[in-house]
Motif scaffolding. Structure first.
Motif, PDB file in Angstrom:
ATOM      1  N   ARG A  29      53.865  19.326  30.932  1.00  0.00           N
ATOM      2  CA  ARG A  29      53.676  18.376  29.723  1.00  0.00           C
ATOM      3  C   ARG A  29      52.413  18.979  29.257  1.00  0.00           C
ATOM      4  O   ARG A  29      52.251  19.027  27.861  1.00  0.00           O
ATOM      5  N   ILE A  30      51.448  19.341  29.910  1.00  0.00           N
ATOM      6  CA  ILE A  30      50.104  19.842  29.282  1.00  0.00           C
ATOM      7  C   ILE A  30      50.352  21.001  28.670  1.00  0.00           C
ATOM      8  O   ILE A  30      49.968  21.072  27.254  1.00  0.00           O
ATOM      9  N   PHE A  31      51.256  21.882  29.011  1.00  0.00           N
ATOM     10  CA  PHE A  31      51.569  23.092  28.291  1.00  0.00           C
ATOM     11  C   PHE A  31      52.103  22.722  27.095  1.00  0.00           C
ATOM     12  O   PHE A  31      52.140  23.394  25.892  1.00  0.00           O
ATOM     13  N   ALA A  32      53.325  22.200  27.098  1.00  0.00           N
ATOM     14  CA  ALA A  32      53.868  21.559  25.834  1.00  0.00           C
ATOM     15  C   ALA A  32      53.171  20.997  24.615  1.00  0.00           C
ATOM     16  O   ALA A  32      53.361  21.101  23.704  1.00  0.00           O
ATOM     17  N   ALA A  33      52.267  20.145  25.363  1.00  0.00           N
ATOM     18  CA  ALA A  33      51.197  19.293  24.362  1.00  0.00           C
ATOM     19  C   ALA A  33      50.349  20.518  23.723  1.00  0.00           C
ATOM     20  O   ALA A  33      50.138  20.352  22.504  1.00  0.00           O
ATOM     21  N   LEU A  34      50.136  21.374  24.442  1.00  0.00           N
ATOM     22  CA  LEU A  34      49.149  22.341  23.681  1.00  0.00           C
ATOM     23  C   LEU A  34      49.741  23.196  22.928  1.00  0.00           C
ATOM     24  O   LEU A  34      49.317  23.460  21.741  1.00  0.00           O
ATOM     25  N   LEU A  35      51.136  23.722  23.152  1.00  0.00           N
ATOM     26  CA  LEU A  35      51.853  24.534  22.373  1.00  0.00           C
ATOM     27  C   LEU A  35      51.992  23.713  21.361  1.00  0.00           C
ATOM     28  O   LEU A  35      52.243  24.495  19.797  1.00  0.00           O
ATOM     29  N   ALA A  36      52.295  22.497  21.093  1.00  0.00           N
ATOM     30  CA  ALA A  36      52.792  21.712  19.843  1.00  0.00           C
ATOM     31  C   ALA A  36      51.654  21.299  19.037  1.00  0.00           C
ATOM     32  O   ALA A  36      51.827  20.890  17.790  1.00  0.00           O
ATOM     33  N   SER A  37      50.406  21.471  19.612  1.00  0.00           N
ATOM     34  CA  SER A  37      49.133  21.179  18.817  1.00  0.00           C
ATOM     35  C   SER A  37      48.927  21.978  17.726  1.00  0.00           C
ATOM     36  O   SER A  37      48.987  23.297  18.149  1.00  0.00           O
ATOM     37  N   ASP A  38      48.529  21.496  16.565  1.00  0.00           N
ATOM     38  CA  ASP A  38      48.241  22.495  15.440  1.00  0.00           C
ATOM     39  C   ASP A  38      47.154  23.550  15.835  1.00  0.00           C
ATOM     40  O   ASP A  38      47.293  24.896  15.271  1.00  0.00           O
ATOM     41  N   SER A  39      46.253  23.220  16.431  1.00  0.00           N
ATOM     42  CA  SER A  39      45.018  24.089  16.823  1.00  0.00           C
ATOM     43  C   SER A  39      45.323  24.776  18.099  1.00  0.00           C
ATOM     44  O   SER A  39      44.754  25.933  18.465  1.00  0.00           O
ATOM     45  N   GLY A  40      46.271  24.479  18.604  1.00  0.00           N
ATOM     46  CA  GLY A  40      46.493  25.214  20.185  1.00  0.00           C
ATOM     47  C   GLY A  40      45.551  24.954  21.209  1.00  0.00           C
ATOM     48  O   GLY A  40      45.699  25.409  22.350  1.00  0.00           O
ATOM     49  N   ALA A  41      44.669  24.071  21.003  1.00  0.00           N
ATOM     50  CA  ALA A  41      43.588  23.607  21.689  1.00  0.00           C
ATOM     51  C   ALA A  41      43.128  22.181  21.696  1.00  0.00           C
ATOM     52  O   ALA A  41      43.165  21.545  20.750  1.00  0.00           O
ATOM     53  N   LEU A  42      42.981  21.713  22.951  1.00  0.00           N
ATOM     54  CA  LEU A  42      42.952  20.274  23.041  1.00  0.00           C
ATOM     55  C   LEU A  42      42.053  19.784  24.275  1.00  0.00           C
ATOM     56  O   LEU A  42      41.855  21.027  25.150  1.00  0.00           O
ATOM     57  N   THR A  43      41.245  18.958  24.150  1.00  0.00           N
ATOM     58  CA  THR A  43      40.215  18.474  25.308  1.00  0.00           C
ATOM     59  C   THR A  43      40.950  17.667  26.385  1.00  0.00           C
ATOM     60  O   THR A  43      42.006  17.302  26.251  1.00  0.00           O
ATOM     61  N   SER A  44      40.325  17.821  27.574  1.00  0.00           N
ATOM     62  CA  SER A  44      40.940  16.833  28.640  1.00  0.00           C
ATOM     63  C   SER A  44      41.164  15.449  28.189  1.00  0.00           C
ATOM     64  O   SER A  44      42.335  14.982  28.348  1.00  0.00           O
ATOM     65  N   ALA A  45      40.191  14.932  27.474  1.00  0.00           N
ATOM     66  CA  ALA A  45      40.531  13.332  26.947  1.00  0.00           C
ATOM     67  C   ALA A  45      41.640  13.368  25.875  1.00  0.00           C
ATOM     68  O   ALA A  45      42.455  12.538  25.916  1.00  0.00           O
ATOM     69  N   GLU A  46      41.723  14.353  25.009  1.00  0.00           N
ATOM     70  CA  GLU A  46      43.015  14.289  23.930  1.00  0.00           C
ATOM     71  C   GLU A  46      44.282  14.460  24.649  1.00  0.00           C
ATOM     72  O   GLU A  46      45.059  13.844  24.372  1.00  0.00           O
ATOM     73  N   LEU A  47      44.254  15.308  25.737  1.00  0.00           N
ATOM     74  CA  LEU A  47      45.355  15.649  26.459  1.00  0.00           C
ATOM     75  C   LEU A  47      45.910  14.217  27.252  1.00  0.00           C
ATOM     76  O   LEU A  47      47.032  13.903  26.919  1.00  0.00           O
ATOM     77  N   GLY A  48      44.937  13.659  27.791  1.00  0.00           N
ATOM     78  CA  GLY A  48      45.273  12.266  28.516  1.00  0.00           C
ATOM     79  C   GLY A  48      45.545  11.252  27.513  1.00  0.00           C
ATOM     80  O   GLY A  48      46.644  10.592  27.839  1.00  0.00           O
ATOM     81  N   GLU A  49      44.941  11.157  26.520  1.00  0.00           N
ATOM     82  CA  GLU A  49      45.514  10.161  25.372  1.00  0.00           C
ATOM     83  C   GLU A  49      46.836  10.527  24.816  1.00  0.00           C
ATOM     84  O   GLU A  49      47.596   9.524  24.827  1.00  0.00           O
ATOM     85  N   THR A  79      29.082  20.802  22.680  1.00  0.00           N
ATOM     86  CA  THR A  79      29.115  19.873  23.688  1.00  0.00           C
ATOM     87  C   THR A  79      29.292  20.276  24.923  1.00  0.00           C
ATOM     88  O   THR A  79      29.272  21.629  25.250  1.00  0.00           O
ATOM     89  N   ARG A  80      29.565  19.631  26.023  1.00  0.00           N
ATOM     90  CA  ARG A  80      29.645  19.847  27.374  1.00  0.00           C
ATOM     91  C   ARG A  80      31.015  19.700  27.559  1.00  0.00           C
ATOM     92  O   ARG A  80      31.425  19.978  28.861  1.00  0.00           O
ATOM     93  N   ARG A  81      31.937  19.327  26.601  1.00  0.00           N
ATOM     94  CA  ARG A  81      33.509  19.188  27.018  1.00  0.00           C
ATOM     95  C   ARG A  81      34.176  20.641  26.983  1.00  0.00           C
ATOM     96  O   ARG A  81      33.952  21.337  26.252  1.00  0.00           O
ATOM     97  N   ASP A  82      35.260  20.694  27.789  1.00  0.00           N
ATOM     98  CA  ASP A  82      35.996  21.738  28.041  1.00  0.00           C
ATOM     99  C   ASP A  82      37.333  21.636  27.077  1.00  0.00           C
ATOM    100  O   ASP A  82      37.575  20.742  26.786  1.00  0.00           O
ATOM    101  N   LEU A  83      37.396  22.603  26.659  1.00  0.00           N
ATOM    102  CA  LEU A  83      38.679  22.625  25.744  1.00  0.00           C
ATOM    103  C   LEU A  83      39.648  23.641  26.362  1.00  0.00           C
ATOM    104  O   LEU A  83      39.291  24.847  26.515  1.00  0.00           O
ATOM    105  N   PHE A  84      41.025  23.219  26.054  1.00  0.00           N
ATOM    106  CA  PHE A  84      41.945  24.095  26.896  1.00  0.00           C
ATOM    107  C   PHE A  84      42.879  24.493  25.706  1.00  0.00           C
ATOM    108  O   PHE A  84      43.318  23.786  25.033  1.00  0.00           O
ATOM    109  N   ARG A  85      43.128  25.744  25.805  1.00  0.00           N
ATOM    110  CA  ARG A  85      43.729  26.546  24.679  1.00  0.00           C
ATOM    111  C   ARG A  85      44.869  27.350  25.165  1.00  0.00           C
ATOM    112  O   ARG A  85      44.868  27.884  26.262  1.00  0.00           O
TER     113      ARG A  85
END
Length: 161
Positions: A29-49, A79-85
Motif C-alpha cells: 500500500r505504501i509503495f502504491a501510494a508513493l507511486l501514485a503521488s505526483d511528487s513520488g515522495a511523501l512524509t510518514s504523516a502524509e502516508l498515514g493520512e 525540517t527534521r521530517r523524513d521524506l520517502f521517495r
C-alpha cells in the motif's frame, strides 16, 4: 470519480496485485501510494493520512521498502521530517538489487553442488538450480541494457495534461 478517489482506488487495486505476487500488505500500500503521488515522495504523516494507518505501520513498511531498494529515505529540507521517495526508475533499482541476491544464491548453490557431488540426485538438482540462476542473471543484465536503450525512445518527460 474525482482525482483523489481515482488515486485511492488505484492504490488499493495495485497494492492488492502486489500482495497477490507475495509482498506484504502494508509495504504494498505504501509503495502504491508513493507511486501514485505526483511528487513520488511523501512524509510518514502524509502516508498515514492517505492510507488511514498508524505511524508504526508506516515505519515498518518503509523500513522493508528501503531494504528492498524500492524507496529511499531523504530529509525534507529545513525540517527534521523524513521524506520517502519512489524513483522513476524504481523497477530498475529493485531488479538491480535482486542481481546481488542472485549472485549470493549462485555462490551458495555452487558450494552445495560441489559439497554434495554431481553424481547424486540432490547434487544434480542443485547444479540445475545453479544453471537456472546463472541463466537468469545473464538474461537480466541483457534485459536491463535493452530497457535502458528502449527508455531513451519513450517520451516519459512529457506533461500528460
Amino acid at each position: 470519480m474525482d482525482t483523489a478517489e481515482a488515486r485511492a482506488r488505484f492504490v488499493e487495486r495495485f497494492a492488492a496485485q502486489l500482495v497477490e505476487a507475495g509482498m506484504t500488505r502494508m509495504p504494498a500500500r505504501i509503495f502504491a501510494a508513493l507511486l501514485a503521488s505526483d511528487s513520488g515522495a511523501l512524509t510518514s504523516a502524509e502516508l498515514g493520512e492517505r492510507l488511514q494507518v498508524s505511524p508504526a505501520a508506516v515505519s515498518g513498511a518503509v523500513r522493508y521498502l528501503t531494504q528492498q531498494h524500492m524507496v529511499t529515505r531523504e530529509r525534507e529540507p529545513g525540517t527534521r521530517r523524513d521524506l520517502f521517495r519512489v524513483h522513476d526508475n524504481q523497477w530498475y533499482e529493485a531488479l538491480t538489487s535482486r542481481d546481488n541476491v542472485l549472485k549470493r544464491w549462485e555462490d551458495v548453490l555452487r558450494e552445495g553442488a560441489d559439497a554434495i557431488g554431481a553424481g547424486s540426485p540432490a547434487g544434480r538438482r542443485l547444479a540445475e538450480t545453479l544453471a537456472f540462476f546463472e541463466f537468469v542473471q545473464t538474461e537480466l543484465a541483457d534485459m536491463m541494457e535493452r530497457w535502458r536503450e528502449h527508455r531513451k525512445t519513450l517520451d516519459l518527460d512529457a506533461d500528460p495534461r
